[in-house]
Motif scaffolding. Structure first.
Motif, PDB file in Angstrom:
ATOM      1  N   GLU A   1       0.823  -1.201   0.000  1.00 50.95           N
ATOM      2  CA  GLU A   1       0.000   0.000   0.000  1.00 50.95           C
ATOM      3  C   GLU A   1       0.862   1.258   0.000  1.00 50.95           C
ATOM      4  OE1 GLU A   1      -2.128  -2.931   2.898  1.00 50.95           O
ATOM      5  OE2 GLU A   1      -0.072  -2.259   2.503  1.00 50.95           O
ATOM      6  N   SER A   2       0.278   2.333  -0.510  1.00 57.32           N
ATOM      7  CA  SER A   2       0.899   3.654  -0.459  1.00 57.32           C
ATOM      8  C   SER A   2      -0.198   4.702  -0.568  1.00 57.32           C
ATOM      9  CB  SER A   2       1.925   3.827  -1.576  1.00 57.32           C
ATOM     10  OG  SER A   2       1.301   3.720  -2.841  1.00 57.32           O
ATOM     11  N   GLY A   3       0.160   5.944  -0.292  1.00 48.19           N
ATOM     12  CA  GLY A   3      -0.783   7.037  -0.484  1.00 48.19           C
ATOM     13  C   GLY A   3      -1.399   7.578   0.781  1.00 48.19           C
ATOM     14  N   GLY A   4      -1.124   6.949   1.911  1.00 49.66           N
ATOM     15  CA  GLY A   4      -1.662   7.467   3.159  1.00 49.66           C
ATOM     16  C   GLY A   4      -0.981   8.755   3.569  1.00 49.66           C
ATOM     17  N   GLY A   5      -1.496   9.368   4.627  1.00 48.56           N
ATOM     18  CA  GLY A   5      -0.911  10.604   5.123  1.00 48.56           C
ATOM     19  C   GLY A   5      -1.906  11.350   5.980  1.00 48.56           C
TER      20      GLY A   5
ATOM     21  N   GLY B   1      -0.236  -2.140   5.353  1.00 49.92           N
ATOM     22  CA  GLY B   1      -1.093  -1.036   5.754  1.00 49.92           C
ATOM     23  C   GLY B   1      -0.467   0.323   5.500  1.00 49.92           C
ATOM     24  N   THR B   2      -1.333   1.309   5.352  1.00 52.09           N
ATOM     25  CA  THR B   2      -0.906   2.693   5.210  1.00 52.09           C
ATOM     26  C   THR B   2      -1.795   3.560   6.111  1.00 52.09           C
ATOM     27  OG1 THR B   2      -0.400   4.469   3.625  1.00 52.09           O
ATOM     28  CG2 THR B   2      -2.365   3.153   3.163  1.00 52.09           C
ATOM     29  N   GLN B   3      -1.173   4.436   6.875  1.00 51.10           N
ATOM     30  CA  GLN B   3      -1.906   5.223   7.863  1.00 51.10           C
ATOM     31  C   GLN B   3      -2.573   6.428   7.217  1.00 51.10           C
ATOM     32  OE1 GLN B   3      -2.414   4.662  11.208  1.00 51.10           O
ATOM     33  NE2 GLN B   3      -3.695   6.498  11.232  1.00 51.10           N
ATOM     34  N   VAL B   4      -3.829   6.607   7.553  1.00 55.56           N
ATOM     35  CA  VAL B   4      -4.577   7.794   7.139  1.00 55.56           C
ATOM     36  C   VAL B   4      -5.004   8.532   8.401  1.00 55.56           C
ATOM     37  CG1 VAL B   4      -6.690   8.637   6.060  1.00 55.56           C
ATOM     38  CG2 VAL B   4      -5.373   6.794   4.980  1.00 55.56           C
TER      39      VAL B   4
ATOM     40  N   LEU C   1      -5.486   6.085  -2.098  1.00 55.23           N
ATOM     41  CA  LEU C   1      -4.601   5.005  -1.697  1.00 55.23           C
ATOM     42  C   LEU C   1      -4.360   4.078  -2.878  1.00 55.23           C
ATOM     43  CD1 LEU C   1      -6.115   4.054   1.780  1.00 55.23           C
ATOM     44  CD2 LEU C   1      -4.480   5.867   1.208  1.00 55.23           C
ATOM     45  N   SER C   2      -3.159   3.539  -2.932  1.00 53.74           N
ATOM     46  CA  SER C   2      -2.809   2.569  -3.965  1.00 53.74           C
ATOM     47  C   SER C   2      -2.273   1.309  -3.306  1.00 53.74           C
ATOM     48  CB  SER C   2      -1.737   3.132  -4.896  1.00 53.74           C
ATOM     49  OG  SER C   2      -2.182   4.294  -5.555  1.00 53.74           O
ATOM     50  N   CYS C   3      -2.480   0.197  -3.976  1.00 55.45           N
ATOM     51  CA  CYS C   3      -1.950  -1.074  -3.513  1.00 55.45           C
ATOM     52  C   CYS C   3      -1.415  -1.826  -4.719  1.00 55.45           C
ATOM     53  CB  CYS C   3      -3.033  -1.876  -2.811  1.00 55.45           C
ATOM     54  SG  CYS C   3      -2.521  -3.544  -2.338  1.00 55.45           S
ATOM     55  N   ALA C   4      -0.107  -1.904  -4.814  1.00 53.98           N
ATOM     56  CA  ALA C   4       0.508  -2.646  -5.911  1.00 53.98           C
ATOM     57  C   ALA C   4       0.484  -4.132  -5.606  1.00 53.98           C
ATOM     58  CB  ALA C   4       1.941  -2.169  -6.105  1.00 53.98           C
ATOM     59  N   PHE C   5       0.134  -4.927  -6.604  1.00 57.48           N
ATOM     60  CA  PHE C   5       0.085  -6.374  -6.388  1.00 57.48           C
ATOM     61  C   PHE C   5       0.733  -7.122  -7.533  1.00 57.48           C
ATOM     62  CE2 PHE C   5      -3.344  -7.071  -9.381  1.00 57.48           C
ATOM     63  CZ  PHE C   5      -4.155  -5.951  -9.275  1.00 57.48           C
ATOM     64  N   GLY C   6       1.163  -8.328  -7.207  1.00 61.50           N
ATOM     65  CA  GLY C   6       1.839  -9.147  -8.193  1.00 61.50           C
ATOM     66  C   GLY C   6       0.863  -9.831  -9.139  1.00 61.50           C
TER      67      GLY C   6
END
Length: 122
Positions: free
Chosen positions: A6-10, A115-118, A20-25
């Protein structure tokens, strides 16, 4: 190795937006995926799910503000009109046992990101 990242939190002011983004294989492509969140002292709750065909299931309380989507290798959660009560750790998840009829219960999911914190400031 299956991975979800995950990324994009803040931190954002109330009323603001985040994506938010979640890169997956590639091994996850085509399976049920979802976004969950967990605030301190509470249980993890589902936010939105998306199946292999892009069919979306969203929590009633959030569906007017949060939108799940995906492309070939990334899951997204667009969050608008954020409220302080949306403050939580947000997780993406995949269920590599299902492509459709995605389950709401978190124990149905086989793979989780870190996880990414918001944080939404009042």
């Amino acid at each position: 190795q299956v991975q979800l990242q995950e990324s994009g939190g803040g931190s954002v002011q109330a009323g603001g937006s985040l994506r938010l983004s979640c890169a997956f294989g590639s091994s996850i492509r085509g399976y049920c995926m979802g976004w969950y969140r967990q605030a301190p002292g509470t249980e993890r709750e589902a936010v939105a799910l998306i199946d292999s065909d892009g069919k979306i299931t969203s929590t009633d309380a959030m569906k007017d503000r949060f939108t799940i989507s995906k492309d070939t290798d990334t899951l997204y959660l667009q969050m608008n009109s954020l409220k302080p009560e949306d403050t939580a750790m947000y997780y993406c998840a995949a269920d590599r046992r299902r492509m459709w009829h995605c389950r709401w219960r978190q124990d149905g999911y086989t793979d989780w990101g870190q996880g990414t914190q918001v944080t939404v400031l009042s």
